[in-house]
Motif scaffolding. Structure first.
Motif, PDB file in Angstrom:
ATOM      1  N   ARG A 197      33.351  -1.068  77.346  1.00  0.00           N
ATOM      2  CA  ARG A 197      34.223   0.081  77.142  1.00  0.00           C
ATOM      3  C   ARG A 197      35.681  -0.308  76.963  1.00  0.00           C
ATOM      4  O   ARG A 197      36.546   0.551  76.986  1.00  0.00           O
ATOM      5  CB  ARG A 197      34.100   1.041  78.335  1.00  0.00           C
ATOM      6  N   THR A 255      42.368   2.109  79.400  1.00  0.00           N
ATOM      7  CA  THR A 255      41.133   2.369  78.682  1.00  0.00           C
ATOM      8  C   THR A 255      41.365   2.198  77.187  1.00  0.00           C
ATOM      9  O   THR A 255      42.509   2.217  76.723  1.00  0.00           O
ATOM     10  CB  THR A 255      40.637   3.794  78.974  1.00  0.00           C
ATOM     11  N   PRO A 262      37.833   0.810  84.759  1.00  0.00           N
ATOM     12  CA  PRO A 262      38.925   0.956  83.786  1.00  0.00           C
ATOM     13  C   PRO A 262      39.584   2.325  83.880  1.00  0.00           C
ATOM     14  O   PRO A 262      38.910   3.344  84.030  1.00  0.00           O
ATOM     15  CB  PRO A 262      38.219   0.759  82.434  1.00  0.00           C
ATOM     16  N   GLY A 263      40.907   2.326  83.835  1.00  0.00           N
ATOM     17  CA  GLY A 263      41.655   3.573  83.922  1.00  0.00           C
ATOM     18  C   GLY A 263      41.917   4.041  85.340  1.00  0.00           C
ATOM     19  O   GLY A 263      42.722   4.949  85.549  1.00  0.00           O
ATOM     20  N   SER A 268      30.628  -2.553  82.834  1.00  0.00           N
ATOM     21  CA  SER A 268      31.776  -1.777  82.359  1.00  0.00           C
ATOM     22  C   SER A 268      32.470  -2.395  81.158  1.00  0.00           C
ATOM     23  O   SER A 268      33.313  -1.763  80.550  1.00  0.00           O
ATOM     24  CB  SER A 268      32.808  -1.652  83.490  1.00  0.00           C
TER      25      SER A 268
END
Length: 240
Positions: A144, A234, A181-182, A141
């Motif tokens: 990103r 993000t 993320p997010g 991940s």
């Protein structure tokens, strides 16, 4: 965690506490739980014994003769990373953040129950075992995250090109957040994933570590959802 067999050596814990009665009581309880224990009663002795015995975990009082627990933590972490559980007589956020900033992984406020102390020790030792697994799961991940760059294998972090030093627990917390993320992760989820505590409640450990992490990677990078938990922003949110 305690070891009952004879084939594997029991984890070694360095107990650093200047009050002999408390030191011995903690030592006796840890030994009865299956750990090997080494005792120190002042700052210089703690640093020396840590170098000589290479403990798997250090249980460290803040107020010590010679020099205090924060300086002990700073010196032993500079020599060799080791999990540190700090004991503090004050539930003061500023004092706690100083301890986390010099490399402590967790803290326990006096007076404490011996059962909770043993549980925290076991959880910290499990966290060390989980660190490699967490890094592996999070690695996919990390591309990103925009100008927040994380090298999971090397355990290094850069923010807008500048390297930032994180303590072991701060790094593991960042990896856990970065894996989704997010997405808002509850405090209970973070306790279970980073500290190995199942069903933990009524402690501010996650909140204190998040505050310390924000101070290093940027306050706006970790979003608080009140009453729920935290999310790593993000890249689109970062670039607003």
């Amino acid at each position: 965690m305690p070891v009952t067999g004879t084939a594997v050596a029991a984890p070694r814990i360095l107990v650093v506490e200047d009050e002999p009665v408390i030191n011995q009581a903690v030592t006796d309880r840890l030994r009865s739980s299956g750990y090997e224990v080494v005792q120190a009663f002042d700052g210089p002795g703690a640093v020396r014994l840590c170098a000589e015995t290479a403990p798997d975990l250090v249980l460290l009082d803040v107020m010590l003769p010679g020099f205090d627990g924060h300086e002990v933590c700073r010196r032993i972490q500079a020599d060799r990373p080791v999990p540190v559980l700090m004991l503090t007589a004050r539930d003061d956020e500023a004092d706690i953040l100083v301890g986390l900033g010099v490399g402590a992984d967790d803290y326990l406020t006096k007076p404490f129950r011996m059962r909770e102390l043993v549980a925290r020790v076991a959880a910290l030792l499990r966290r060390v075992e989980r660190a490699a697994e967490l890094a592996t799961r999070s690695a996919g991940s990390l591309d990103r995250l925009g100008d927040l760059r994380v090298d999971a294998a090397a355990r290094r972090v850069w923010v807008t090109g500048d390297e930032v030093h994180l303590t072991p627990t701060e790094f593991d917390l960042l990896l856990c957040l970065a894996a989704s993320p997010g997405t808002v992760l509850t405090r209970e989820h973070l306790y279970a994933e980073v500290w190995g505590w199942q069903g933990a409640t009524g402690t501010r450990t996650v909140d204190s570590h998040v505050k310390a992490l924000r101070g290093k990677i940027g306050a706006d990078r970790v979003r608080t959802v009140h009453g729920v938990g935290y999310a790593l922003e993000t890249p689109s949110a970062d670039s607003r």
